[in-house]
Structures are given as C-alpha cells and as structure tokens.
Design a protein around this motif. Structure first.
Motif, PDB file in Angstrom:
ATOM      1  N   THR A   1       3.233   7.266  10.554  1.00  0.00           N
ATOM      2  CA  THR A   1       3.104   6.775  12.109  1.00  0.00           C
ATOM      3  C   THR A   1       3.220   5.247  12.349  1.00  0.00           C
ATOM      4  O   THR A   1       2.675   4.538  11.378  1.00  0.00           O
TER       5      THR A   1
ATOM      6  N   TYR B   1       4.050  10.304   4.016  1.00  0.00           N
ATOM      7  CA  TYR B   1       4.028   9.069   3.634  1.00  0.00           C
ATOM      8  C   TYR B   1       5.188   8.517   2.538  1.00  0.00           C
ATOM      9  O   TYR B   1       5.580   9.604   1.983  1.00  0.00           O
TER      10      TYR B   1
ATOM     11  N   ARG C   1      -1.767   0.723   9.693  1.00  0.00           N
ATOM     12  CA  ARG C   1      -2.427   0.268   8.406  1.00  0.00           C
ATOM     13  C   ARG C   1      -3.845  -0.241   8.815  1.00  0.00           C
ATOM     14  O   ARG C   1      -4.100  -1.295   9.171  1.00  0.00           O
TER      15      ARG C   1
ATOM     16  N   ASP D   1      -2.956   9.881   7.660  1.00  0.00           N
ATOM     17  CA  ASP D   1      -2.138   9.104   6.882  1.00  0.00           C
ATOM     18  C   ASP D   1      -1.681   9.995   5.463  1.00  0.00           C
ATOM     19  O   ASP D   1      -1.037   9.202   4.728  1.00  0.00           O
TER      20      ASP D   1
ATOM     21  N   ALA E   1       2.253   4.893   5.684  1.00  0.00           N
ATOM     22  CA  ALA E   1       2.073   6.163   6.558  1.00  0.00           C
ATOM     23  C   ALA E   1       3.163   6.326   7.552  1.00  0.00           C
ATOM     24  O   ALA E   1       4.063   5.243   7.712  1.00  0.00           O
TER      25      ALA E   1
END
Length: 327
Positions: free
Chosen positions: A248, A237, A258, A233, A246
C-alpha cells in the motif's frame, strides 16, 4: 420478486479473478439454476476486471491512464461509479486514499511493470507527489452524465484499493437479481452479506490476525446486510534487505506506508466504501486515522504492532467487542 427459501439448499460457488478467487456461499431456493447463477457471478467479476485492472493493457482504466492530459475519455458507467467514490474518499481523507498511486505502485515493484523497486522510477514518481501537484480529486474531472473523464495533470491511476470491494458489491447485485436473499460474498479480504442465513442467523466472518507465516483468527464479526474489508501489511509485501515494504502506497510521502498499523478492518453498507476506507485508515496511521474515522462516523478495528505484540483499537461495534450486525 425474490424467491422464498422455505426449503433452501446451501450452495458454494467460486472462481478465479484478479489473481485470486471469488466465492459465494448462499442459501438458495431448490429450483435455482446453479449454472446460470455461477455464470452471472463470474461475468460480473470479469467485467470489473476488464474495466479496472491495471494489469490488462486494454482495460478502460489503462485507456484513461494513457490518454493525453486534457482529452476526454469515454468510460463505462461502472468505472465512473468507482472513480466518483475513490475521489470522494481521497478528498475526505486528505489524500490518505489516493487512486493516483499507480506510478508509485509500479516504481516500488508491486505493479505490472516490474517486480522489484527501481530507484530512478521511484525518484520520478516521488517528484509527482501531492505536495508538487494538484490533488487527485481536483486534477481528475468526471462527467457521469456524458460517461467520460479527463485528466488536468499527468497521473497514473490504480484502483486496486477499491475495485475488489466494488466487485463484491456487483456480485451481491447479481444474487438479488437472481432471487437469492441469503448469501455471503467474498473476494480476498473483502466480504458482503446479502441478508443473513436462511435460518435467521447472521453470517459469521473471521477477522484475521496479521501474521505473515500462518493464517490465524483474531476475532469473529457477524454480518447481516453489511460489508467488511481489511487492509494490512502482512500478505502483500516485498522484502528488501532487513526492510519489509508493504504494497500500500502513501502518495503523500511518495513511498510504501510505514507506520505501526498491521491491519485495519472497516464495516460499511457497501463493500466498495469499506475497501477504500480500510486503505485510507491504514495509510493515515493510528493517530490521524482514528480522528478521521471518528469524524466520518466509521466503524473500524485497528491492530497495531507495539513492542513484540499487538494492540487493538476499535470504534463503533468494534469498540465493545460485540458482534457486528447490519440488522
């Protein structure tokens, strides 16, 4: 047959791709055609980008994304190979790795459409979360024999969590085809060793500490006929107020991942598998992810943010702190 490297020379090749750079360090025979090798490596990576990029309007991935539901789309064998692996990891991880994250990626500002979160787009993308639709591994039908695929539900595919690993594997194939038996291939946080070094030593690769402001080495892993990939992360970001989002996506929540995982590093024979599983374990989090990795027999290293520090958790060769080697 591979050339022998009785008197090898160390080559360092590299080039741009996918918004970053690829690199190859290899011990090659003295008569290796360096320019031909460079050209072949660049072509292999370019082919992956042309087929699987969500950023290129004419990519094969985007042809599939824009096709009507139910329509067969003819695809190259390479992208079908990646889709087969992506759907397999999606199924085995219960959706922690989901190649149909494209709408969320774009809505949250990490894709080709926008560079900041859009509330309306997020609501639209979230309404198509897996709880409200058929899982991706059931909604996307692949016909590898006929080189085609079709969607049975609306979806926007994004292969960024696996395509770079596949590109590394393709470069490893190019090296072997050109008689190079000793090489280390890298693309972002994805690496694969072709054999070891010519002197018999494995390739030493740094595992990065998950720090946003500087690059620092956390530990070193040794590779020989083995791949490694890291998802985290701390590099890609968006800062929205006090929150760091982040890149992803957790499609099960309809939002960026998260949890307390700062990074996950995974070892595998193929970089495509290491890449996809690193993403899956990042999304799954330390509890679900550890159980998943144990069930799948994965070798993985987690770095968890707890308090003001980092806590590490390892499986396989990472559990003992011993260097990892594929020999």
């Amino acid at each position: 047959m591979p050339k022998t490297c009785s008197d090898p020379r160390r080559l360092a090749l590299h080039g741009p791709t996918m918004g970053t750079r690829w690199s190859v360090t290899c011990d090659a025979a003295p008569d290796t055609d360096v320019q031909a090798l460079q050209t072949a490596l660049a072509a292999a990576v370019q082919q992956v980008d042309a087929q699987m990029s969500p950023w290129l309007p004419g990519s094969d991935l985007n042809r599939l994304n824009h096709a009507p539901v139910g329509a067969w789309v003819t695809l190259p064998a390479e992208i079908l190979e990646v889709l087969v692996c992506a759907l397999d990891v999606c199924r085995l991880s219960a959706g922690a790795f989901d190649p149909a994250a494209g709408a969320l990626v774009d809505a949250w500002g990490f894709g080709a459409v926008r560079d900041a979160p859009d509330a309306e787009a997020i609501r639209t993308a979230t309404s198509a979360a897996p709880v409200a639709r058929t899982p991706t591994y059931e909604a996307l039908e692949l016909d590898s024999g006929m080189l085609r695929a079709r969607k049975h539900a609306p979806m926007h595919l994004d292969l960024c969590g696996i395509a770079k690993g596949y590109a590394v594997d393709r470069m490893a194939d190019v090296l072997r085809q050109n008689g190079v038996p000793h090489a280390l291939v890298a693309l972002d946080g994805e690496l694969r060793a072709v054999g070891g070094q010519a002197d018999g030593q494995p390739w030493a690769v740094a595992v990065e500490s998950p720090e946003t402001c500087r690059r620092a080495v956390h530990s070193v892993v040794e590779l020989q006929d083995l791949a490694v990939a890291t998802s985290g992360d701390y590099r890609h970001y968006l800062q929205v107020g006090d929150a760091r989002l982040a890149h992803t996506m957790d499609t099960r929540r309809g939002a960026p991942v998260r949890n307390e995982v700062a990074s996950v590093t995974v070892l595998a024979r193929q970089c495509m598998h290491a890449d996809a599983w690193a993403t899956a374990l990042l999304v799954a989090g330390p509890g679900e992810g550890l159980a998943l990795a144990q069930r799948m027999g994965l070798e993985a290293l987690w770095m968890l943010r707890r308090g003001n520090g980092l806590v590490t958790l390892g499986l396989g060769r990472f559990s003992s702190g011993a260097p990892a080697s594929g020999a």
